[in-house]
Design an enzyme around this catalytic site. Sequence first.
Site, PDB file in Angstrom:
ATOM      1  N   ARG A  54      -3.617  -4.862   0.972  1.00  0.00           N
ATOM      2  CA  ARG A  54      -4.007  -6.271   0.971  1.00  0.00           C
ATOM      3  C   ARG A  54      -5.163  -6.574   1.929  1.00  0.00           C
ATOM      4  O   ARG A  54      -5.699  -7.681   1.896  1.00  0.00           O
ATOM      5  CB  ARG A  54      -2.803  -7.159   1.302  1.00  0.00           C
ATOM      6  CG  ARG A  54      -1.754  -7.149   0.188  1.00  0.00           C
ATOM      7  CD  ARG A  54      -0.667  -8.173   0.396  1.00  0.00           C
ATOM      8  NE  ARG A  54       0.126  -8.372  -0.808  1.00  0.00           N
ATOM      9  CZ  ARG A  54       1.345  -7.856  -1.014  1.00  0.00           C
ATOM     10  NH1 ARG A  54       1.920  -7.124  -0.086  1.00  0.00           N
ATOM     11  NH2 ARG A  54       1.983  -8.074  -2.142  1.00  0.00           N
ATOM     12  N   GLY A  86       6.360   4.048   4.423  1.00  0.00           N
ATOM     13  CA  GLY A  86       5.532   3.751   5.593  1.00  0.00           C
ATOM     14  C   GLY A  86       6.199   2.748   6.532  1.00  0.00           C
ATOM     15  O   GLY A  86       6.845   1.788   6.092  1.00  0.00           O
ATOM     16  N   ASN A  96      -3.445   1.770  -5.136  1.00  0.00           N
ATOM     17  CA  ASN A  96      -4.514   1.375  -4.204  1.00  0.00           C
ATOM     18  C   ASN A  96      -4.300   2.119  -2.885  1.00  0.00           C
ATOM     19  O   ASN A  96      -4.165   1.528  -1.816  1.00  0.00           O
ATOM     20  CB  ASN A  96      -4.534  -0.147  -3.994  1.00  0.00           C
ATOM     21  CG  ASN A  96      -5.821  -0.584  -3.320  1.00  0.00           C
ATOM     22  OD1 ASN A  96      -5.813  -1.137  -2.242  1.00  0.00           O
ATOM     23  ND2 ASN A  96      -6.944  -0.280  -3.932  1.00  0.00           N
ATOM     24  N   LEU A  97      -4.267   3.426  -3.018  1.00  0.00           N
ATOM     25  CA  LEU A  97      -3.811   4.280  -1.915  1.00  0.00           C
ATOM     26  C   LEU A  97      -4.814   4.318  -0.773  1.00  0.00           C
ATOM     27  O   LEU A  97      -6.021   4.389  -0.978  1.00  0.00           O
ATOM     28  CB  LEU A  97      -3.568   5.696  -2.438  1.00  0.00           C
ATOM     29  CG  LEU A  97      -2.590   5.776  -3.617  1.00  0.00           C
ATOM     30  CD1 LEU A  97      -2.401   7.231  -4.062  1.00  0.00           C
ATOM     31  CD2 LEU A  97      -1.238   5.150  -3.277  1.00  0.00           C
ATOM     32  N   HIS A 125      -0.696   5.948   2.850  1.00  0.00           N
ATOM     33  CA  HIS A 125       0.001   6.597   1.731  1.00  0.00           C
ATOM     34  C   HIS A 125      -0.253   8.100   1.744  1.00  0.00           C
ATOM     35  O   HIS A 125       0.653   8.901   1.527  1.00  0.00           O
ATOM     36  CB  HIS A 125      -0.515   6.070   0.381  1.00  0.00           C
ATOM     37  CG  HIS A 125      -0.305   4.605   0.144  1.00  0.00           C
ATOM     38  ND1 HIS A 125      -1.334   3.702   0.136  1.00  0.00           N
ATOM     39  CD2 HIS A 125       0.821   3.895  -0.097  1.00  0.00           C
ATOM     40  CE1 HIS A 125      -0.857   2.485  -0.129  1.00  0.00           C
ATOM     41  NE2 HIS A 125       0.446   2.577  -0.258  1.00  0.00           N
TER      42      HIS A 125
END
Length: 287
Positions: free
Chosen positions: A191, A151, A34-35, A39
């Site tokens: 999220r 990250g 879910n980049l 990312h």
Amino acid sequence: MSMETSADIAGLRATLDRFRQKGARIGFVPTMGNLHAGHISLIEQSVSRCDFTVASIFVNPLQFGAGEDFDTYPRTLADDQSKLVEAGCNLLFTPSTDQLYPRGLEAHTKVTVPEVTRHHCGAHRPGHFDGVSTIVNVLLNIVQPAVAFFGEKDFQQVAVIRKLVFDLQMPVEIVSGATRREDDGLAMSSRNQYLSAEDRPVAAELYRTLQHIASRIEDGEKNFLQLQTEGLENLSRKGFRTEYLNIVRADTLDVASERDEDIVVLVAARLGQTRLIDNIRIIRSHD
Ligand code: PAF
């Protein structure tokens, strides 16, 4: 250049061995998919610093607690693949749970990183960092990169991984990448898409609260407990249920004192059903 997607550990090792033998520097960006732009900025850093970039997508069941969002965690492989190709990633590793935990989660050897996991997310998500350090160890052993990228939104995770690599003498450089933010300051996170339309603008208050605390510290405020209390009150007024808001030393993540020069404010809070984390770093000199 085309990007290969592979779930095959032996094949991946063979490919990477060939590149390493030719002297290529391998860069690695482990992810749960879910980049987002955060990312992708890590991929771009790897592409600029390394000869061959590997990304992995694996939603790691071992780092999710009971009742957390493992089942609903967004899985968006096709979209992720396009973004990785565009960013110049060379190889995407998509292992299955059976490959990485062949004897099951219970029976798998776990890695525990002490001290730096004691507080903050470590205290609120029991077992979470054991899951993270175990999978990161497994993935680093498979890929054997020269450099791995993480990250800074997950500030405590980066500290845990640095300690893991240091304590276990793992021959890999850990590089952290700055948090990418939406226009209103909300830290990018997979999220964020759980936020309701009503909560989404409110979520930006998390970073505004951190910025306010940072500017008060930079202006010379020495009463950190008072700043924490005010921050908690502000978040509560805005509708957050805060798990922690801590002003800590950036190296040990222990409570900061007014003499400390490298400080980070860490926060985790729930808004509706969504758990958000963020942090802000304050580096000052007493000279
Ligand atoms: O930050 C993440 O996405 C995960 O915790 C990581 C480092 C990929 C381990 O599963």
